[in-house]
Scaffold this active site. Structure first.
Site, short mmCIF file in Angstrom:
data_model
loop_
_atom_site.label_atom_id
_atom_site.label_comp_id
_atom_site.label_asym_id
_atom_site.label_seq_id
_atom_site.Cartn_x
_atom_site.Cartn_y
_atom_site.Cartn_z
N ARG A 77 31.30 75.70 74.07
CA ARG A 77 31.56 77.54 74.59
C ARG A 77 32.34 77.97 73.46
NH1 ARG A 77 32.23 77.21 81.19
NH2 ARG A 77 30.05 77.07 81.58
N GLN A 106 27.08 81.14 72.50
CA GLN A 106 26.89 82.13 73.54
C GLN A 106 25.60 81.95 74.08
OE1 GLN A 106 29.22 85.38 73.06
NE2 GLN A 106 31.13 84.55 73.72
N ASP A 166 24.12 78.87 75.76
CA ASP A 166 24.98 78.36 76.97
C ASP A 166 24.29 78.29 78.23
OD1 ASP A 166 26.81 77.63 78.99
OD2 ASP A 166 28.20 79.20 78.12
N SER A 176 26.19 78.85 81.46
CA SER A 176 26.42 80.02 81.95
C SER A 176 25.37 81.14 82.45
CB SER A 176 27.07 81.02 80.66
OG SER A 176 28.58 80.45 80.53
N TYR A 204 39.61 76.35 80.85
CA TYR A 204 38.73 75.65 82.03
C TYR A 204 40.11 75.42 83.03
CZ TYR A 204 34.97 74.80 78.96
OH TYR A 204 33.67 75.10 78.09
#
Length: 387
Positions: A122, A127, A130, A133, A230
């Site tokens: 990440r 991006q 990903d 996501s 996280y």
């Protein structure tokens, strides 16, 4: 390396997504690849074979995988599928590697160079690749839609000549990508929304979407986030305090959506039967972690269970319930990653094994399992964050 890409039809019964869209096939053609799409691969996502053919792909059969240099899939290939791939082929998919070391060993023995899209780091550069996501975002949206479908009241407040219908109260547990989208969707539908998360940064995110934040905000809470953003595992004492607060809050809710799913670990139990029992009859709980055992006690895989008077939705692959959208995003994640493997000058396929994206996602190569998390099954896994 060659330049033939094979887009496989998924064999898992409940998998409705496909690994290539019309847009991404065009992109791959532009990169210099020849594309073979297995017949019917896009049908569950409303992509006809003819649409692929119209932009230059060839419609083939599973046997065509034997000549492919790159195989694109949604799910990890089965043993039968692996047997049909040539040694040295690149396979890119959502591999679900945690706890499936035997399957990884099978891919290594077959000489495959395999990549797990869900291990994508990440970082800013990645991006657009990903998948966690992109798919979690849709799962959070669909969780609210599924909840509304089984809830026996309207979600928004309605003031009519016949009386007022109160707004439904929705509580989202976990404010990661899926949770934030669930909050936004429930708000759009007019519900009164609250949410909880153990990461301090989530409080501002929840508030920015117009929802109320619910958490025990002590000193442990203030330090409950890793450098990567996280959630940390909380102490037993904190968990007990948080559970008491959540239990009291849940008793007043109409809909609860749980999103705590950490790859490689059983899903944490967030909602007990006692909590469900405190909710009014006809309330709804949607469990987005059912594939790892579930966050809600009594959840049943693949169905709506009735637990202590609450309808508990346990559908797996929530993003796959809106396959046209899910496939479009997943396919874009895949082709963006594949593009990093193409030399722009020679328009040929080649792997830069020093690239951080390659190192982070490569599972097998050269006949061996190469990812450090899976070379030794006893080695602790990396926490990739909840959905």
């Amino acid at each position: 390396m060659g330049n033939l890409v094979f887009v496989a039809k998924e064999t898992v019964a409940d998998e409705t997504r496909v690994a290539a869209s019309v847009e991404t096939v065009k992109k791959m053609k532009g990169l210099g690849f020849d594309i073979v799409v297995e017949a019917g691969a896009g049908a569950p996502s409303r992509i006809r074979d003819g649409e692929y053919e119209a932009i230059g792909a060839r419609i083939g059969s599973v046997q065509d995988a034997a000549q492919a240099d790159v195989i694109l899939k949604v799910r990890r290939p089965t043993g039968d599928e692996i047997a049909g791939y040539k040694s040295g082929a690149i396979v890119i998919a959502i591999m679900d590697p945690y706890g499936n070391e035997a399957a990884l060993a099978d891919m290594a023995r077959a000489g495959l160079t395999s990549f797990a899209m869900e291990l994508m780091p990440r970082i800013t550069r990645a991006q657009s690749m990903d998948v966690l996501s992109s798919q979690a975002n849709l799962a959070g949206y669909q969780a609210v839609i599924e909840a509304a479908a089984v809830y026996d009241r309207a979600l928004p407040m309605m003031m009519t000549a016949a009386g007022t219908v109160p707004a439904a109260k929705v509580f989202v547990m976990g404010a990661g990508v899926a949770g934030l989208q669930a909050i936004a969707t429930a708000r759009r539908l007019g519900a009164q929304v609250s949410a909880t998360d153990v990461r301090p940064a989530a409080k501002e995110q929840v508030a920015s979407l117009g929802a109320k934040f619910v958490a025990v905000e002590d000193e442990e809470f203030k330090a409950a986030e890793t450098a990567g953003g996280y959630a940390k595992e909380m102490s037993k004492d904190y968990q007990a305090k948080q559970a008491a607060l959540v239990a009291e809050h849940i008793s007043k809710q109409d809909i609860v959506i749980t999103t705590a799913l950490i790859p490689g670990r059983p899903a944490p139990r967030l909602v007990s039967r006692e909590m469900l029992k405190a909710m009014r009859s006809g309330a709804v709980a949607v469990d987005l972690a059912v594939e790892r055992g579930g966050n809600v006690e009594g959840v049943e895989f693949g169905t709506v269970a009735h637990v202590e008077g609450v309808k508990v939705v346990g559908y797996p692959n929530m993003a796959g319930r809106i396959p046209a959208s899910a496939s479009a995003l997943y396919a874009k994640n895949l082709v963006t990653f594949l593009e990093t493997m193409v030399d722009k000058n020679t328009r040929s396929l080649g792997l830069n094994r020093a690239d951080e994206l390659i190192k982070a996602t490569m599972l097998t190569d050269g006949g061996e399992v190469v990812h450090p998390n899976f070379v030794d099954p006893d080695q602790p896994t990396v926490n990739k964050g909840d959905l």
